[in-house]
Design a protein around this motif. Structure first.
Motif, PDB file in Angstrom:
ATOM      1  N   THR A 173      -2.949  -3.026  -9.212  1.00  0.00           N
ATOM      2  CA  THR A 173      -4.219  -2.301  -8.921  1.00  0.00           C
ATOM      3  C   THR A 173      -3.921  -0.935  -8.980  1.00  0.00           C
ATOM      4  OG1 THR A 173      -3.708  -1.979  -6.463  1.00  0.00           O
ATOM      5  CG2 THR A 173      -5.020  -4.082  -7.069  1.00  0.00           C
ATOM      6  N   TYR A 196       2.741  -7.901  -5.861  1.00  0.00           N
ATOM      7  CA  TYR A 196       1.620  -6.862  -5.884  1.00  0.00           C
ATOM      8  C   TYR A 196       2.609  -5.435  -6.264  1.00  0.00           C
ATOM      9  CZ  TYR A 196      -2.053  -3.877  -4.190  1.00  0.00           C
ATOM     10  OH  TYR A 196      -2.999  -2.956  -4.196  1.00  0.00           O
ATOM     11  N   ASP A 200       0.887  -1.613  -6.507  1.00  0.00           N
ATOM     12  CA  ASP A 200      -0.225  -0.843  -6.442  1.00  0.00           C
ATOM     13  C   ASP A 200      -0.121   0.862  -6.886  1.00  0.00           C
ATOM     14  OD1 ASP A 200      -2.784   0.077  -5.179  1.00  0.00           O
ATOM     15  OD2 ASP A 200      -2.252   0.382  -3.336  1.00  0.00           O
ATOM     16  N   SER A 227      -2.955  -1.075   1.621  1.00  0.00           N
ATOM     17  CA  SER A 227      -2.667  -2.141   0.659  1.00  0.00           C
ATOM     18  C   SER A 227      -1.261  -2.795   1.230  1.00  0.00           C
ATOM     19  CB  SER A 227      -2.835  -1.973  -0.756  1.00  0.00           C
ATOM     20  OG  SER A 227      -1.609  -0.988  -1.100  1.00  0.00           O
ATOM     21  N   TYR A 287       4.508   0.126  -4.208  1.00  0.00           N
ATOM     22  CA  TYR A 287       3.478   1.191  -4.701  1.00  0.00           C
ATOM     23  C   TYR A 287       4.290   2.428  -5.404  1.00  0.00           C
ATOM     24  CZ  TYR A 287       4.785   4.720  -1.129  1.00  0.00           C
ATOM     25  OH  TYR A 287       5.550   5.588  -0.540  1.00  0.00           O
TER      26      TYR A 287
END
Ligand SMILES: [Zn+2]
Length: 312
Positions: A25, A112, A114, A165, A178
Protein backbone atom coordinates in the motif's frame (compact mmCIF):
# COMPACT_ATOMS: atom_id res chain seq x y z
CA UNK A 1 -20.49 -4.32 4.65
CA UNK A 2 -22.67 -1.22 4.95
CA UNK A 3 -23.51 1.09 2.05
CA UNK A 4 -21.01 3.58 3.51
CA UNK A 5 -18.11 1.13 3.35
CA UNK A 6 -15.03 2.38 1.54
CA UNK A 7 -13.60 0.22 -1.24
CA UNK A 8 -9.92 0.91 -1.84
CA UNK A 9 -8.93 1.28 -5.52
CA UNK A 10 -6.54 -1.61 -6.19
CA UNK A 11 -5.01 -3.90 -8.77
CA UNK A 12 -4.71 -7.60 -8.09
CA UNK A 13 -2.42 -10.10 -9.81
CA UNK A 14 -2.88 -13.84 -9.28
CA UNK A 15 -0.49 -16.60 -10.34
CA UNK A 16 -1.91 -19.94 -11.48
CA UNK A 17 0.31 -21.52 -8.82
CA UNK A 18 -0.85 -21.18 -5.23
CA UNK A 19 1.18 -19.24 -2.69
CA UNK A 20 1.20 -16.32 -0.33
CA UNK A 21 -0.98 -13.26 -0.64
CA UNK A 22 1.06 -10.05 -0.47
CA UNK A 23 -0.39 -6.57 0.07
CA UNK A 24 1.52 -3.39 -0.84
CA UNK A 25 0.00 0.00 0.00
CA UNK A 26 0.87 3.66 -0.53
CA UNK A 27 -0.90 6.88 0.35
CA UNK A 28 -2.02 5.95 3.87
CA UNK A 29 -1.09 9.61 4.24
CA UNK A 30 -2.37 11.77 1.38
CA UNK A 31 0.78 13.89 0.94
CA UNK A 32 3.32 11.09 0.39
CA UNK A 33 3.86 10.78 -3.36
CA UNK A 34 6.77 8.40 -4.10
CA UNK A 35 4.80 5.37 -2.83
CA UNK A 36 1.81 6.20 -5.05
CA UNK A 37 3.92 6.47 -8.20
CA UNK A 38 6.07 3.43 -7.36
CA UNK A 39 2.95 1.28 -6.95
CA UNK A 40 1.51 2.56 -10.24
CA UNK A 41 4.79 1.56 -11.90
CA UNK A 42 4.55 -1.90 -10.37
CA UNK A 43 0.97 -2.21 -11.67
CA UNK A 44 2.13 -1.23 -15.17
CA UNK A 45 5.00 -3.74 -15.08
CA UNK A 46 2.73 -6.59 -14.02
CA UNK A 47 0.15 -5.59 -16.62
CA UNK A 48 2.83 -5.53 -19.34
CA UNK A 49 4.23 -8.88 -18.11
CA UNK A 50 7.70 -7.43 -17.54
CA UNK A 51 7.12 -8.76 -14.01
CA UNK A 52 5.38 -12.13 -13.64
CA UNK A 53 4.31 -13.72 -10.38
CA UNK A 54 5.70 -17.23 -9.90
CA UNK A 55 3.14 -18.10 -7.27
CA UNK A 56 0.56 -16.58 -4.97
CA UNK A 57 -1.17 -13.25 -5.36
CA UNK A 58 -0.34 -9.57 -5.05
CA UNK A 59 -2.66 -6.70 -4.19
CA UNK A 60 -1.43 -3.19 -5.01
CA UNK A 61 -3.14 -0.11 -3.55
CA UNK A 62 -1.43 3.11 -4.72
CA UNK A 63 -3.56 5.54 -2.69
CA UNK A 64 -5.25 4.18 0.44
CA UNK A 65 -6.33 7.59 1.71
CA UNK A 66 -7.91 9.04 -1.41
CA UNK A 67 -9.80 11.76 0.45
CA UNK A 68 -6.57 13.02 2.02
CA UNK A 69 -4.75 12.86 -1.34
CA UNK A 70 -7.46 14.94 -3.00
CA UNK A 71 -7.09 17.57 -0.25
CA UNK A 72 -3.29 17.51 -0.66
CA UNK A 73 -2.91 16.77 3.02
CA UNK A 74 -1.73 14.04 5.36
CA UNK A 75 -5.30 13.49 6.61
CA UNK A 76 -8.83 13.70 5.21
CA UNK A 77 -11.17 16.50 6.26
CA UNK A 78 -12.27 14.79 9.47
CA UNK A 79 -8.72 15.59 10.66
CA UNK A 80 -7.99 12.02 11.78
CA UNK A 81 -4.58 10.49 11.01
CA UNK A 82 -5.31 7.17 9.26
CA UNK A 83 -2.17 5.71 10.81
CA UNK A 84 -3.62 6.37 14.28
CA UNK A 85 -7.19 5.27 13.46
CA UNK A 86 -6.77 1.59 12.52
CA UNK A 87 -8.62 -0.78 12.75
CA UNK A 88 -11.33 1.86 12.23
CA UNK A 89 -15.05 1.17 11.85
CA UNK A 90 -17.45 0.66 8.97
CA UNK A 91 -20.00 3.15 10.32
CA UNK A 92 -17.58 5.92 11.31
CA UNK A 93 -16.07 9.03 9.69
CA UNK A 94 -14.37 8.82 6.30
CA UNK A 95 -10.96 8.07 7.85
CA UNK A 96 -12.47 5.46 10.19
CA UNK A 97 -14.16 3.77 7.21
CA UNK A 98 -10.96 3.89 5.16
CA UNK A 99 -9.09 2.40 8.13
CA UNK A 100 -11.65 -0.43 8.32
CA UNK A 101 -11.23 -1.22 4.61
CA UNK A 102 -7.42 -1.16 4.91
CA UNK A 103 -7.47 -3.29 8.06
CA UNK A 104 -9.58 -5.93 6.35
CA UNK A 105 -7.12 -6.14 3.43
CA UNK A 106 -4.19 -6.46 5.87
CA UNK A 107 -5.91 -9.21 7.87
CA UNK A 108 -6.58 -11.16 4.65
CA UNK A 109 -2.89 -11.00 3.63
CA UNK A 110 0.12 -13.21 4.43
CA UNK A 111 2.69 -10.42 4.07
CA UNK A 112 2.33 -6.65 4.07
CA UNK A 113 4.48 -3.71 2.88
CA UNK A 114 3.32 -0.15 3.68
CA UNK A 115 5.23 2.57 1.78
CA UNK A 116 5.51 6.06 3.31
CA UNK A 117 7.56 9.28 3.15
CA UNK A 118 7.91 12.25 5.47
CA UNK A 119 4.92 13.95 3.78
CA UNK A 120 4.87 17.67 3.09
CA UNK A 121 6.43 18.66 6.44
CA UNK A 122 9.33 16.22 6.94
CA UNK A 123 12.13 14.45 5.13
CA UNK A 124 13.15 10.97 6.32
CA UNK A 125 16.43 9.15 5.72
CA UNK A 126 15.55 6.04 3.65
CA UNK A 127 14.64 3.18 5.97
CA UNK A 128 12.65 -0.02 6.27
CA UNK A 129 11.01 -0.51 9.67
CA UNK A 130 9.05 -3.12 11.57
CA UNK A 131 7.65 -3.79 15.01
CA UNK A 132 9.64 -5.89 17.50
CA UNK A 133 6.90 -8.52 17.34
CA UNK A 134 6.50 -10.77 20.40
CA UNK A 135 6.28 -13.85 18.14
CA UNK A 136 9.88 -14.71 17.17
CA UNK A 137 8.78 -16.31 13.89
CA UNK A 138 6.93 -13.16 12.78
CA UNK A 139 9.81 -10.96 13.98
CA UNK A 140 12.38 -12.97 12.01
CA UNK A 141 10.26 -12.74 8.84
CA UNK A 142 9.79 -8.97 9.29
CA UNK A 143 13.49 -8.36 9.84
CA UNK A 144 14.35 -10.44 6.75
CA UNK A 145 11.80 -8.51 4.63
CA UNK A 146 13.20 -5.17 5.84
CA UNK A 147 16.77 -6.25 5.00
CA UNK A 148 15.64 -7.59 1.61
CA UNK A 149 13.93 -4.27 0.74
CA UNK A 150 17.48 -2.86 0.70
CA UNK A 151 17.32 0.71 2.00
CA UNK A 152 20.26 2.05 4.08
CA UNK A 153 18.62 1.82 7.53
CA UNK A 154 16.75 -1.17 8.96
CA UNK A 155 14.87 -0.17 12.10
CA UNK A 156 12.93 -2.39 14.49
CA UNK A 157 10.92 -0.47 17.07
CA UNK A 158 8.62 -1.07 20.03
CA UNK A 159 5.61 -3.18 19.09
CA UNK A 160 3.21 -1.40 21.41
CA UNK A 161 2.12 1.55 19.24
CA UNK A 162 -1.54 1.24 18.27
CA UNK A 163 -3.80 2.62 15.55
CA UNK A 164 -1.39 1.95 12.71
CA UNK A 165 -1.49 -0.29 9.68
CA UNK A 166 1.41 -2.18 11.25
CA UNK A 167 -0.46 -2.68 14.52
CA UNK A 168 -3.31 -4.34 12.60
CA UNK A 169 -0.70 -6.61 10.98
CA UNK A 170 0.90 -7.24 14.39
CA UNK A 171 -2.43 -8.28 15.93
CA UNK A 172 -3.17 -10.59 12.97
CA UNK A 173 0.39 -12.06 13.04
CA UNK A 174 0.92 -10.88 9.44
CA UNK A 175 4.64 -10.20 8.85
CA UNK A 176 4.79 -6.52 7.86
CA UNK A 177 7.25 -3.72 7.18
CA UNK A 178 6.89 -0.01 6.49
CA UNK A 179 9.33 2.16 4.58
CA UNK A 180 10.27 5.84 4.50
CA UNK A 181 12.06 7.76 1.74
CA UNK A 182 12.59 11.53 1.97
CA UNK A 183 9.43 13.66 1.57
CA UNK A 184 8.86 17.39 1.68
CA UNK A 185 6.32 17.54 -1.20
CA UNK A 186 8.51 17.08 -4.29
CA UNK A 187 8.35 13.52 -5.60
CA UNK A 188 11.87 12.06 -5.85
CA UNK A 189 12.64 9.94 -8.93
CA UNK A 190 15.28 8.13 -6.87
CA UNK A 191 12.64 7.41 -4.24
CA UNK A 192 10.23 5.98 -6.83
CA UNK A 193 13.00 3.77 -8.25
CA UNK A 194 14.14 2.61 -4.80
CA UNK A 195 10.55 1.72 -3.88
CA UNK A 196 9.88 -0.21 -7.09
CA UNK A 197 13.15 -2.09 -6.64
CA UNK A 198 12.54 -2.65 -2.92
CA UNK A 199 9.12 -4.22 -3.51
CA UNK A 200 10.61 -6.44 -6.24
CA UNK A 201 13.43 -7.41 -3.84
CA UNK A 202 10.96 -8.49 -1.15
CA UNK A 203 8.86 -10.45 -3.69
CA UNK A 204 12.08 -12.22 -4.84
CA UNK A 205 12.91 -12.91 -1.19
CA UNK A 206 9.46 -14.55 -0.86
CA UNK A 207 10.13 -16.62 -4.04
CA UNK A 208 7.24 -14.90 -5.83
CA UNK A 209 9.41 -13.29 -8.52
CA UNK A 210 12.42 -14.59 -10.40
CA UNK A 211 15.69 -12.70 -10.20
CA UNK A 212 18.95 -12.16 -8.40
CA UNK A 213 18.96 -10.14 -5.20
CA UNK A 214 21.18 -7.07 -5.58
CA UNK A 215 24.22 -6.39 -3.38
CA UNK A 216 23.14 -5.14 0.05
CA UNK A 217 22.94 -1.39 0.57
CA UNK A 218 21.95 -1.78 4.23
CA UNK A 219 24.39 0.22 6.34
CA UNK A 220 22.80 -0.19 9.78
CA UNK A 221 20.33 -2.47 11.53
CA UNK A 222 18.97 -0.95 14.74
CA UNK A 223 16.48 -2.62 17.05
CA UNK A 224 15.19 -0.37 19.81
CA UNK A 225 12.69 -1.88 22.22
CA UNK A 226 12.33 1.25 24.40
CA UNK A 227 8.67 2.15 24.89
CA UNK A 228 7.55 4.63 22.25
CA UNK A 229 10.55 4.07 19.97
CA UNK A 230 9.42 4.64 16.40
CA UNK A 231 6.94 7.36 17.43
CA UNK A 232 8.62 10.07 15.38
CA UNK A 233 6.07 12.85 15.92
CA UNK A 234 6.96 13.28 19.61
CA UNK A 235 10.74 13.70 19.19
CA UNK A 236 12.38 17.10 19.73
CA UNK A 237 9.18 19.14 20.16
CA UNK A 238 9.36 22.79 19.17
CA UNK A 239 9.37 25.07 22.24
CA UNK A 240 7.29 27.76 20.48
CA UNK A 241 5.14 28.27 17.40
CA UNK A 242 7.15 29.91 14.65
CA UNK A 243 9.64 29.39 11.83
CA UNK A 244 12.12 26.50 11.93
CA UNK A 245 15.65 27.01 10.55
CA UNK A 246 17.50 23.65 10.45
CA UNK A 247 21.21 23.66 11.34
CA UNK A 248 21.89 20.06 10.28
CA UNK A 249 21.19 17.93 7.21
CA UNK A 250 19.44 14.62 6.90
CA UNK A 251 21.87 11.75 7.56
CA UNK A 252 24.41 13.91 9.49
CA UNK A 253 26.17 12.32 12.47
CA UNK A 254 25.62 14.66 15.41
CA UNK A 255 26.24 14.82 19.15
CA UNK A 256 23.84 15.32 22.03
CA UNK A 257 23.44 19.04 22.68
CA UNK A 258 24.27 20.02 19.10
CA UNK A 259 21.65 22.30 17.55
CA UNK A 260 19.11 20.64 15.27
CA UNK A 261 17.91 24.13 14.41
CA UNK A 262 16.33 27.30 15.73
CA UNK A 263 12.72 28.32 15.97
CA UNK A 264 12.00 32.03 15.45
CA UNK A 265 8.90 33.88 16.52
CA UNK A 266 7.04 35.85 13.83
CA UNK A 267 9.04 39.07 14.42
CA UNK A 268 12.28 37.18 15.07
CA UNK A 269 12.58 38.70 18.56
CA UNK A 270 12.46 35.28 20.20
CA UNK A 271 14.83 32.67 18.75
CA UNK A 272 15.11 29.36 20.60
CA UNK A 273 17.58 26.57 19.90
CA UNK A 274 16.42 22.95 19.75
CA UNK A 275 19.38 20.77 20.86
CA UNK A 276 19.66 17.08 19.97
CA UNK A 277 18.75 14.91 22.96
CA UNK A 278 21.23 12.13 21.99
CA UNK A 279 24.24 11.28 19.82
CA UNK A 280 23.26 9.70 16.52
CA UNK A 281 22.32 10.36 12.93
CA UNK A 282 19.64 12.78 11.76
CA UNK A 283 16.92 10.36 10.68
CA UNK A 284 14.05 12.83 10.25
CA UNK A 285 14.18 16.60 9.72
CA UNK A 286 11.39 19.16 9.41
CA UNK A 287 11.45 20.68 5.92
CA UNK A 288 8.25 22.76 6.16
CA UNK A 289 9.36 25.86 8.09
CA UNK A 290 6.13 26.61 9.95
CA UNK A 291 6.10 24.69 13.18
CA UNK A 292 3.58 24.75 16.01
CA UNK A 293 4.58 24.52 19.66
CA UNK A 294 5.01 20.86 20.58
CA UNK A 295 5.38 19.59 17.01
CA UNK A 296 8.54 17.65 16.15
CA UNK A 297 11.45 19.32 14.37
CA UNK A 298 13.35 16.07 13.86
CA UNK A 299 14.41 12.61 15.02
CA UNK A 300 17.92 11.45 15.92
CA UNK A 301 18.63 7.72 15.60
CA UNK A 302 21.04 6.37 18.18
CA UNK A 303 22.65 2.93 18.22
CA UNK A 304 23.37 2.85 14.48
CA UNK A 305 27.16 2.76 15.01
CA UNK A 306 27.26 -0.37 17.17
CA UNK A 307 24.95 -2.26 14.79
CA UNK A 308 26.94 -1.07 11.80
CA UNK A 309 29.92 -2.94 13.26
CA UNK A 310 27.78 -6.01 13.88
CA UNK A 311 26.58 -6.50 10.31
CA UNK A 312 30.01 -5.98 8.70
ZN1 LIG B 1 3.11 8.30 6.24
Amino acid sequence: MTSDSVRLARSEFVSKDPGARVLITGGVHGDEFEPMQAIRELIARFEQDSLQLLRGSLILVPVVNEMAFLRGHRAADDGKDLARTCPGRDDGSVTERTAAALSQLIEESDYYIDLHTGGTEFSVFPLAGYTLHPDQNVLDKQRAMAIAFNLPIVWGTAGNLDGRSLSVARDANVPAIYTEYLGGAPCSDDGIAAYVEGCVNVLMHLYMLKGESPASRVSAIVEDSRTGSGHMQVCHPSPITGYFHPQVSLGDSIEAGQSLGWVSSILGDNVIDVPADRDGIVLVLRTFPRVRKGESVGVVLDGADEYQKEIK
